[in-house]
Design a protein around this motif. Structure first.
Motif, PDB file in Angstrom:
ATOM      1  N   LYS A 208     -18.736  31.279 -29.982  1.00  0.00           N
ATOM      2  CA  LYS A 208     -18.556  32.320 -30.340  1.00  0.00           C
ATOM      3  C   LYS A 208     -16.829  32.830 -30.258  1.00  0.00           C
ATOM      4  CE  LYS A 208     -23.044  33.980 -30.278  1.00  0.00           C
ATOM      5  NZ  LYS A 208     -23.577  32.827 -29.656  1.00  0.00           N
ATOM      6  N   ILE A 209     -16.177  31.765 -29.922  1.00  0.00           N
ATOM      7  CA  ILE A 209     -14.566  31.847 -29.880  1.00  0.00           C
ATOM      8  C   ILE A 209     -14.336  32.219 -31.495  1.00  0.00           C
ATOM      9  CG2 ILE A 209     -12.432  30.969 -29.547  1.00  0.00           C
ATOM     10  CD1 ILE A 209     -13.823  29.390 -27.259  1.00  0.00           C
ATOM     11  N   ARG A 210     -13.582  33.353 -31.710  1.00  0.00           N
ATOM     12  CA  ARG A 210     -12.968  33.528 -32.985  1.00  0.00           C
ATOM     13  C   ARG A 210     -11.484  32.684 -33.365  1.00  0.00           C
ATOM     14  NH1 ARG A 210     -13.269  38.822 -31.609  1.00  0.00           N
ATOM     15  NH2 ARG A 210     -11.030  39.457 -32.339  1.00  0.00           N
ATOM     16  N   LYS A 211     -10.817  32.852 -32.479  1.00  0.00           N
ATOM     17  CA  LYS A 211      -9.676  32.025 -32.425  1.00  0.00           C
ATOM     18  C   LYS A 211      -8.960  31.917 -31.088  1.00  0.00           C
ATOM     19  CE  LYS A 211      -6.289  35.785 -33.194  1.00  0.00           C
ATOM     20  NZ  LYS A 211      -5.163  36.458 -34.005  1.00  0.00           N
ATOM     21  N   VAL A 212      -7.762  30.763 -31.108  1.00  0.00           N
ATOM     22  CA  VAL A 212      -7.056  30.705 -29.860  1.00  0.00           C
ATOM     23  C   VAL A 212      -5.531  30.726 -30.122  1.00  0.00           C
ATOM     24  CG1 VAL A 212      -6.579  28.938 -27.954  1.00  0.00           C
ATOM     25  CG2 VAL A 212      -8.918  29.234 -29.041  1.00  0.00           C
ATOM     26  N   ASP A 213      -4.776  31.633 -29.535  1.00  0.00           N
ATOM     27  CA  ASP A 213      -3.398  31.757 -29.843  1.00  0.00           C
ATOM     28  C   ASP A 213      -2.656  30.907 -29.270  1.00  0.00           C
ATOM     29  OD1 ASP A 213      -2.846  32.894 -27.382  1.00  0.00           O
ATOM     30  OD2 ASP A 213      -2.960  34.898 -28.301  1.00  0.00           O
ATOM     31  N   ARG A 214      -1.188  30.842 -29.755  1.00  0.00           N
ATOM     32  CA  ARG A 214      -0.275  29.916 -29.181  1.00  0.00           C
ATOM     33  C   ARG A 214      -0.069  30.044 -27.631  1.00  0.00           C
ATOM     34  NH1 ARG A 214       4.726  31.304 -32.293  1.00  0.00           N
ATOM     35  NH2 ARG A 214       3.526  31.434 -33.999  1.00  0.00           N
ATOM     36  N   ASN A 215      -0.328  31.165 -27.050  1.00  0.00           N
ATOM     37  CA  ASN A 215      -0.330  31.421 -25.642  1.00  0.00           C
ATOM     38  C   ASN A 215      -1.646  31.061 -24.825  1.00  0.00           C
ATOM     39  OD1 ASN A 215       2.224  32.478 -25.788  1.00  0.00           O
ATOM     40  ND2 ASN A 215       1.389  34.371 -26.495  1.00  0.00           N
ATOM     41  N   ASP A 216      -2.577  30.273 -25.288  1.00  0.00           N
ATOM     42  CA  ASP A 216      -3.837  30.001 -24.708  1.00  0.00           C
ATOM     43  C   ASP A 216      -4.580  31.182 -24.870  1.00  0.00           C
ATOM     44  OD1 ASP A 216      -3.301  27.029 -24.907  1.00  0.00           O
ATOM     45  OD2 ASP A 216      -1.804  27.480 -23.237  1.00  0.00           O
ATOM     46  N   CYS A 217      -4.767  32.047 -25.262  1.00  0.00           N
ATOM     47  CA  CYS A 217      -5.503  33.269 -25.232  1.00  0.00           C
ATOM     48  C   CYS A 217      -6.907  33.056 -26.302  1.00  0.00           C
ATOM     49  CB  CYS A 217      -4.982  34.542 -25.603  1.00  0.00           C
ATOM     50  SG  CYS A 217      -3.628  34.964 -24.334  1.00  0.00           S
ATOM     51  N   ILE A 218      -8.037  33.134 -25.785  1.00  0.00           N
ATOM     52  CA  ILE A 218      -9.470  33.081 -26.674  1.00  0.00           C
ATOM     53  C   ILE A 218      -9.619  34.666 -26.980  1.00  0.00           C
ATOM     54  CG2 ILE A 218     -11.765  32.677 -26.294  1.00  0.00           C
ATOM     55  CD1 ILE A 218     -10.987  30.610 -24.224  1.00  0.00           C
ATOM     56  N   ILE A 224      -9.710  39.626 -25.139  1.00  0.00           N
ATOM     57  CA  ILE A 224      -8.763  38.638 -25.213  1.00  0.00           C
ATOM     58  C   ILE A 224      -8.924  37.838 -23.652  1.00  0.00           C
ATOM     59  CG2 ILE A 224      -6.604  37.914 -25.568  1.00  0.00           C
ATOM     60  CD1 ILE A 224      -6.423  40.273 -27.486  1.00  0.00           C
ATOM     61  N   ILE A 225      -9.355  36.544 -23.591  1.00  0.00           N
ATOM     62  CA  ILE A 225      -9.168  35.749 -22.257  1.00  0.00           C
ATOM     63  C   ILE A 225      -8.023  34.980 -22.257  1.00  0.00           C
ATOM     64  CG2 ILE A 225     -10.587  34.660 -20.777  1.00  0.00           C
ATOM     65  CD1 ILE A 225     -13.015  36.030 -22.271  1.00  0.00           C
ATOM     66  N   HIS A 226      -7.367  34.940 -21.244  1.00  0.00           N
ATOM     67  CA  HIS A 226      -6.213  33.864 -21.118  1.00  0.00           C
ATOM     68  C   HIS A 226      -6.949  32.630 -20.305  1.00  0.00           C
ATOM     69  CE1 HIS A 226      -2.576  32.061 -19.071  1.00  0.00           C
ATOM     70  NE2 HIS A 226      -2.483  31.917 -20.548  1.00  0.00           N
ATOM     71  N   VAL A 227      -6.664  31.606 -20.792  1.00  0.00           N
ATOM     72  CA  VAL A 227      -7.135  30.352 -20.330  1.00  0.00           C
ATOM     73  C   VAL A 227      -5.956  29.854 -18.975  1.00  0.00           C
ATOM     74  CG1 VAL A 227      -7.784  27.928 -20.637  1.00  0.00           C
ATOM     75  CG2 VAL A 227      -8.235  29.415 -22.370  1.00  0.00           C
ATOM     76  N   THR A 228      -6.662  29.903 -17.940  1.00  0.00           N
ATOM     77  CA  THR A 228      -5.739  29.779 -16.791  1.00  0.00           C
ATOM     78  C   THR A 228      -5.365  28.352 -16.478  1.00  0.00           C
ATOM     79  OG1 THR A 228      -7.204  29.925 -15.286  1.00  0.00           O
ATOM     80  CG2 THR A 228      -6.265  31.901 -15.856  1.00  0.00           C
ATOM     81  N   GLU A 229      -4.421  27.854 -15.944  1.00  0.00           N
ATOM     82  CA  GLU A 229      -3.847  26.688 -15.728  1.00  0.00           C
ATOM     83  C   GLU A 229      -4.909  25.596 -15.371  1.00  0.00           C
ATOM     84  OE1 GLU A 229      -0.239  23.910 -13.515  1.00  0.00           O
ATOM     85  OE2 GLU A 229      -0.240  26.570 -13.719  1.00  0.00           O
ATOM     86  N   GLN A 236      -8.426  22.388 -23.573  1.00  0.00           N
ATOM     87  CA  GLN A 236      -7.442  21.834 -24.673  1.00  0.00           C
ATOM     88  C   GLN A 236      -8.374  20.436 -25.254  1.00  0.00           C
ATOM     89  OE1 GLN A 236      -3.641  21.348 -22.678  1.00  0.00           O
ATOM     90  NE2 GLN A 236      -2.759  23.073 -23.686  1.00  0.00           N
ATOM     91  N   ASN A 237      -8.866  19.546 -24.247  1.00  0.00           N
ATOM     92  CA  ASN A 237      -9.713  18.298 -24.662  1.00  0.00           C
ATOM     93  C   ASN A 237     -10.754  18.957 -25.606  1.00  0.00           C
ATOM     94  OD1 ASN A 237      -8.041  16.868 -23.082  1.00  0.00           O
ATOM     95  ND2 ASN A 237      -9.375  16.609 -21.264  1.00  0.00           N
ATOM     96  N   TYR A 238     -11.444  19.928 -25.372  1.00  0.00           N
ATOM     97  CA  TYR A 238     -12.724  20.326 -26.227  1.00  0.00           C
ATOM     98  C   TYR A 238     -12.033  20.996 -27.634  1.00  0.00           C
ATOM     99  CZ  TYR A 238     -15.444  24.095 -28.453  1.00  0.00           C
ATOM    100  OH  TYR A 238     -16.125  24.607 -29.253  1.00  0.00           O
ATOM    101  N   LEU A 239     -10.862  21.646 -27.507  1.00  0.00           N
ATOM    102  CA  LEU A 239     -10.028  21.813 -28.866  1.00  0.00           C
ATOM    103  C   LEU A 239      -9.912  20.573 -29.622  1.00  0.00           C
ATOM    104  CD1 LEU A 239      -7.793  24.839 -28.136  1.00  0.00           C
ATOM    105  CD2 LEU A 239     -10.098  24.802 -28.931  1.00  0.00           C
ATOM    106  N   LYS A 240      -9.230  19.646 -28.966  1.00  0.00           N
ATOM    107  CA  LYS A 240      -8.894  18.416 -29.812  1.00  0.00           C
ATOM    108  C   LYS A 240     -10.186  17.602 -30.375  1.00  0.00           C
ATOM    109  CE  LYS A 240      -4.991  17.475 -26.534  1.00  0.00           C
ATOM    110  NZ  LYS A 240      -4.447  16.410 -25.694  1.00  0.00           N
TER     111      LYS A 240
END
Length: 244
Positions: A208-218, A224-229, A236-240
């Motif tokens: 259901k994710i529309r996009k992920v920006d350069r600040n790791d926000c979903i 808008i949800i920030h992916v925390t450290e 990131q492994n999932y995105l790769k």
């Protein structure tokens, strides 16, 4: 499709069995294949006769309803009949279509049968959009405002934690459904291949994710949800894996 559905009743209380038999007898397009008060005998009959519906009590000696439900054929769907509402949350694990609390009224029974007719009609006429893991749950029961709501897992956008409560944001609901659960419990009940925890307080539906920006926000739904450290390496492994 043949509109008639077959069923088996399993309950260690003979009076409860008689009541369910009377309900089946006066319900059109519902055929009783057998009734059992012994769960061990019942499982053999279920495997041999492959009923559409298994009306199943939970608290029984020798083999309880939850254990039995894990042993049924794939094409059989469970409608639980029990006096213990605390089992509703466990029912998602065994592909339960409905959860009837004793004493069961006929109008509730009919509603559950109608749900079964809809389910079997849909599965025979609608192609599956994508392969699903065998045995994976398709629905959850959530206690919301004192009632148990069944939701389709495919309709979940994201889940937000709030102390001892969680809010389920759905594609087909304007407001979130709020229930008393922990994020850890939700994380364990949702299929890991479809959902990921990306924040201490957020679990998202990956498709259901529309996009992920350069600040790791979903960007998902209206949120808008920030992916925390702590959760970033896994995300990131999932995105790769998904990048073409």
């Amino acid at each position: 499709m043949n509109s008639e559905l077959t069923c088996i009743i399993v309950d260690d209380e003979p009076l409860a069995v008689k009541l369910m038999e009377s309900f089946v007898a006066k319900t059109p397009d519902l055929k009783l294949l057998g009734s059992f008060t012994d769960s061990v005998e019942a499982i053999n009959a279920v495997k041999e006769q492959n009923p559409n519906i298994l009306f199943l009590d939970i608290q029984m000696p020798d083999l309880n309803g939850m254990e039995l439900a894990h042993m049924i054929p794939d094409k059989t769907r469970v409608i639980f009949t029990t006096a213990f509402k605390e089992y509703a949350f466990e029912s998602y694990e065994v592909k339960a279509l409905d959860f009837l609390l004793k004493p069961i009224r006929y109008n509730k029974f009919i509603a559950a049968v109608d749900k079964a007719k809809e389910w079997f009609g849909r599965t025979e006429t609608t192609p599956v959009a994508e392969p699903k893991e065998e045995g994976a749950p398709q629905h959850l029961f959530l206690k919301v405002d004192g009632e148990y709501r069944q939701i389709a897992i495919s309709n979940i956008l994201y889940v937000c934690g709030m102390k001892d409560y969680v809010m389920f944001y759905l594609t087909d609901e304007r407001k979130p459904l709020i229930t008393h659960l922990t994020m850890k419990a939700v994380e364990e009940m949702l299929p890991q291949e479809q959902f990921m925890r990306v924040h201490r307080s957020y679990i998202v539906a990956l498709n259901k994710i529309r996009k992920v920006d350069r600040n790791d926000c979903i960007y998902i739904g209206d949120e808008i949800i920030h992916v925390t450290e702590a959760f970033l390496p896994q995300f990131q492994n999932y995105l790769k894996r998904m990048i073409i």
